[in-house]
Design an enzyme around this catalytic site. Structure first.
Site, PDB file in Angstrom:
ATOM      1  N   CYS A 232      -7.348  -0.690   0.817  1.00 25.84           N
ATOM      2  CA  CYS A 232      -6.454  -1.328   1.774  1.00 25.84           C
ATOM      3  C   CYS A 232      -7.248  -1.623   3.046  1.00 25.84           C
ATOM      4  O   CYS A 232      -7.933  -0.744   3.572  1.00 25.84           O
ATOM      5  CB  CYS A 232      -5.279  -0.403   2.081  1.00 25.84           C
ATOM      6  SG  CYS A 232      -4.176  -1.016   3.372  1.00 25.84           S
TER       7      CYS A 232
ATOM      8  N   CYS B 106       0.101   3.042   3.772  1.00 22.66           N
ATOM      9  CA  CYS B 106       0.485   2.462   5.072  1.00 22.66           C
ATOM     10  C   CYS B 106       1.512   1.341   4.986  1.00 22.66           C
ATOM     11  O   CYS B 106       1.983   0.866   6.013  1.00 22.66           O
ATOM     12  CB  CYS B 106      -0.751   1.979   5.816  1.00 22.66           C
ATOM     13  SG  CYS B 106      -1.455   0.439   5.175  1.00 22.66           S
TER      14      CYS B 106
ATOM     15  N   CYS C 131       0.848  -1.192   0.000  1.00 21.36           N
ATOM     16  CA  CYS C 131       0.000   0.000   0.000  1.00 21.36           C
ATOM     17  C   CYS C 131       0.882   1.241   0.000  1.00 21.36           C
ATOM     18  O   CYS C 131       1.807   1.364   0.812  1.00 21.36           O
ATOM     19  CB  CYS C 131      -0.903  -0.012   1.234  1.00 21.36           C
ATOM     20  SG  CYS C 131      -1.918   1.476   1.393  1.00 21.36           S
TER      21      CYS C 131
ATOM     22  N   CYS D  88      -7.296  -4.622 -10.814  1.00 18.89           N
ATOM     23  CA  CYS D  88      -6.790  -3.552 -11.681  1.00 18.89           C
ATOM     24  C   CYS D  88      -6.473  -2.346 -10.796  1.00 18.89           C
ATOM     25  O   CYS D  88      -7.379  -1.720 -10.249  1.00 18.89           O
ATOM     26  CB  CYS D  88      -7.865  -3.229 -12.708  1.00 18.89           C
ATOM     27  SG  CYS D  88      -7.344  -2.171 -14.038  1.00 18.89           S
TER      28      CYS D  88
END
Length: 155
Positions: A102, A56, A53, A125
């Site tokens: 996320c 984070c 991510c 995607c």
């Protein structure tokens, strides 16, 4: 059960991470934007490693699950760990889609579609600007300072 701490960043951490983002990353990750096709940093990345991510640092996808979908965005057929992705019904732009965020910080990643390759048939995607990349053998990012699995090397 994931080895990673999925509790969200606190307000101070969120503020610090938000301030470090560029304009494009802020627009996509925090305001559910989309980058233009065929221009993302990771579209043609063929290196072995893990995509995390961009906000984070949670591991999201392995390079071994990446494929060329021809859509102009990095695509994957399965997540690093299903617990690391949350799915949200997206009715924007006159379409019905499934948004991916996320699971730890809620940042927008992209969308998942049922037209991917075997074995899952899924096409995750994603926006390159929503991701960071860690080469195999390098330590994962730990922007929240949690240690443990977050600071381990990618296998």
């Amino acid at each position: 059960m994931t080895a990673f701490d999925l509790s969200p960043p606190d307000e101070a951490q969120r503020r610090r991470l938000t301030e470090a983002l560029g304009d494009d990353a802020r627009r996509v990750l925090l305001a559910h934007g989309t980058e233009a096709p065929f221009c993302g940093t990771f579209l043609d990345n063929k290196r072995d490693g893990t995509y995390t991510c961009g906000f984070c640092g949670l591991p999201l996808f392995r390079s071994s699950a990446k494929f060329d979908s021809g859509t102009g965005w990095p695509s994957f057929f399965e997540p690093f760990d299903p617990a690391h992705i949350r799915y949200v019904r997206d009715l924007s732009h006159g379409m019905v889609r499934v948004e991916e965020v996320c699971a730890r910080c809620g940042s927008h990643l992209g969308h998942v579609f049922p037209d991917g390759p075997p074995p899952t048939g899924e096409r995750h995607c994603l926006n390159s600007v929503s991701l960071d990349f860690v080469a195999a053998g390098d330590p994962l990012p730990d922007p929240l300072g949690r240690g443990g699995a977050e600071a381990a090397a990618v296998k």
